[in-house]
Enzyme design. Structure first.
Site, PDB file in Angstrom:
ATOM      1  CB  SER A   1      -0.989  -0.186   1.260  1.00 43.90           C
ATOM      2  OG  SER A   1      -1.987   0.828   0.837  1.00 43.90           O
TER       3      SER A   1
ATOM      4  CG  ASP B   1      -6.552  -2.844  -4.192  1.00 44.92           C
ATOM      5  OD1 ASP B   1      -6.966  -2.104  -3.179  1.00 44.92           O
ATOM      6  OD2 ASP B   1      -5.343  -3.212  -3.767  1.00 44.92           O
TER       7      ASP B   1
ATOM      8  CG  HIS C   1      -5.463  -2.825   0.175  1.00 44.82           C
ATOM      9  ND1 HIS C   1      -4.773  -2.108  -1.048  1.00 44.82           N
ATOM     10  CD2 HIS C   1      -4.630  -2.236   1.352  1.00 44.82           C
ATOM     11  CE1 HIS C   1      -3.809  -1.254  -0.681  1.00 44.82           C
ATOM     12  NE2 HIS C   1      -3.910  -1.179   0.666  1.00 44.82           N
TER      13      HIS C   1
END
Length: 512
Positions: A224, A449, A478
């Protein structure tokens, strides 16, 4: 954007190398360190530290060691104030097979990474562990690394949704709240700390860690926000970047407001995909036997909850007993559509039979938990200041943008475009980083996602010209690698890259 599915779920949560130049290779910034011999000598003392490693905690394994190092507050003036940085390690490499160290960052900004070695030791393949010592750290300003604090209230650190839906009736209050958060953080930290909490300096800290460990190059896994941090490192230190795995990537050249707007754009295709899945299981959920009917039913539920909030009485502990309006449902389901599609269907069934409630939760103005205050303050500091120019300063602009984004992206557009503390945040000490290099990174990206959408992963792949994209067709949720249920194709590809350093010959498509 936090890595909400943490790796923690898997576990339960030297000398200066002569080859190490202490300034960022190719750095282009108005406050970049000078390259004079005197300036280099002043940075040498950071790279030549000898950490005092010790057992992190009495309850932790003896092999999990921690140390504290110092880094410059301002790399442009390294003889000035310093910060204390907490780092950790587990030596897992095998003599004769060792390649180096593997540093990691779990995301955020605002997720602590000190415990990453503990979790990765149980998650990574033996062939990978034989190659690397695992290194973790809490980034500057966070956790055990000179944490910043803003003095926020519990309401201001509500972790369920940092962004507020746009409503004409609450916009003035939202603006005042955003201004107040920025003022608190500025007053508490001001020029003493706040301007130096940014991704570029965190990347420079990573290079100090590399030098202290006596390594010529740094290998890295980031999830991320951690993908952006890794990409910035490759831009500042291209010749010191080794094997880089970037999982669920941020668009590195839209970081800031563009990151949040990308979430809104990504929510719409995830909603379409979800409605198709649920329609095929109408015999189970009875939410509609066509995608159009499923979507229409969802919007009817949102409209009903906007008229009178609904009391959630299902088994999701994060929402159990909460009074939810339509915006609450949109925010919650934006994530669930992709991450847990059938769980989302069950929760909507529950909400359809929920009792209306007139509960109106009053903002909790009591002081926030210090850890939450730190994480939220750090998140705003980096989100706002890394690319100050991406955030308009005029509140009226946010009002106009929210109308436009909600029309184009009804699930989350008004959240993404509404006013935030960034509208009032002090300008960052450095310009935004432009990522454009030939780093040989491996970019991992799910199709659906909800946090860092496919478009962002592709943008990261384009910015790193030597990279390969591993695209998970039908992949939902995610973050992927080192998590339960990761496709074998992904695990095999990443393990091979970390083990032997060879990227796939071409971009790769894996099935979920």
């Amino acid at each position: 954007m936090p890595r909400t599915t943490r790796i923690a779920a898997l576990a339960a949560a030297g000398m200066l190398a002569a080859l190490a130049l202490p300034v960022a290779e190719g750095a282009t910034t108005s406050t970049a360190p000078s390259t004079t011999a005197d300036h280099t000598a002043r940075l040498d003392r950071y790279y030549s530290q000898h950490p005092a490693w010790h057992r992190c905690d009495a309850d932790d394994p003896a092999t999990y060691q921690c140390a504290t190092i110092t880094v410059p507050l301002d790399y442009a003036h390294p003889s000035g104030r310093t910060l204390r940085l907490r780092i950790s390690r587990i030596r897992t490499s095998t003599p004769g097979k060792r390649h180096g160290v593997l540093l990691s960052n779990p995301g955020g900004p605002g997720d602590q990474g000190l415990a990453d070695p503990l979790q990765l030791k149980d998650a990574l393949a033996k062939t990978v562990l034989q190659r690397y010592d695992l290194i973790g750290f809490d980034p500057r300003g966070l956790g055990a690394s000179s944490p910043l604090h803003c003095g926020l209230t519990r309401n201001e650190t509500d972790s369920t949704e940092p962004y507020r839906p746009y409503r004409a009736t609450t916009f003035a209050k939202d603006t005042a709240r955003a201004r107040d958060i920025a003022a608190k953080c500025t007053t508490r930290n001001g020029s003493r700390l706040l301007p130096y909490i940014n991704t570029r300096n965190t990347a420079r800290d990573m290079d100090v860690i590399r030098g202290i460990l006596g390594e010529r190059k740094l290998s890295y896994i980031g999830w991320s926000y951690g993908t952006y941090l890794g990409a910035v490192y490759t831009q500042l230190f291209p010749r010191r970047s080794d094997r880089m795995v970037l999982d669920s990537a941020v668009d590195p050249n839209r970081f800031g407001r563009g990151t949040v707007l990308a979430m809104a754009a990504g929510a719409e295709p995830a909603f379409e995909d979800w409605s198709q899945l649920v329609a095929r299981r109408d015999h189970t959920y009875h939410l509609g036997d066509t995608p159009a009917k499923v979507r229409a039913g969802f919007w009817q539920l949102v409209a009903r909850a906007d008229r009178t909030p609904l009391l959630y009485e299902g088994d999701d502990l994060d929402h159990q007993g909460r009074s939810l309006n339509g915006a609450d449902i949109r925010s919650w389901m934006r994530w669930s559509f992709a991450a847990e599609p059938y769980r989302a269907a069950r929760d909507i069934v529950t909400l359809r039979t929920s009792h209306p409630t007139d509960q109106s939760a009053r903002p909790d103005t009591s002081p926030a938990d210090p850890a939450n205050d730190n994480a939220v303050g750090l998140n705003w500091a980096i989100t706002c200041a890394d690319n100050t120019a991406s955030w308009p300063r005029d509140p009226a602009r946010y009002r106009r943008d929210a109308h436009r984004e909600k029309a184009g992206h009804p699930i989350y557009g008004d959240f993404a475009a509404n006013i935030t503390p960034c509208a009032f945040w002090p300008r960052g000490a450095e310009p935004a980083t432009r990522v454009d290099n030939t780093a040989a990174a491996l970019v991992i990206q799910n199709q659906w996602d909800p946090q860092t959408p496919l478009s962002s992963g592709r943008a990261m792949h384009r910015a790193l010209h030597g990279s390969r994209l591993v695209y998970i067709h039908g992949g939902r949720g995610h973050t992927v690698y080192a998590l339960p249920g990761a496709p074998a194709c992904v695990t095999r590809t990443v393990d091979a890259y970390l083990t032997d350093g060879h990227l796939p010959k071409a971009d790769l498509t894996c099935n979920s």
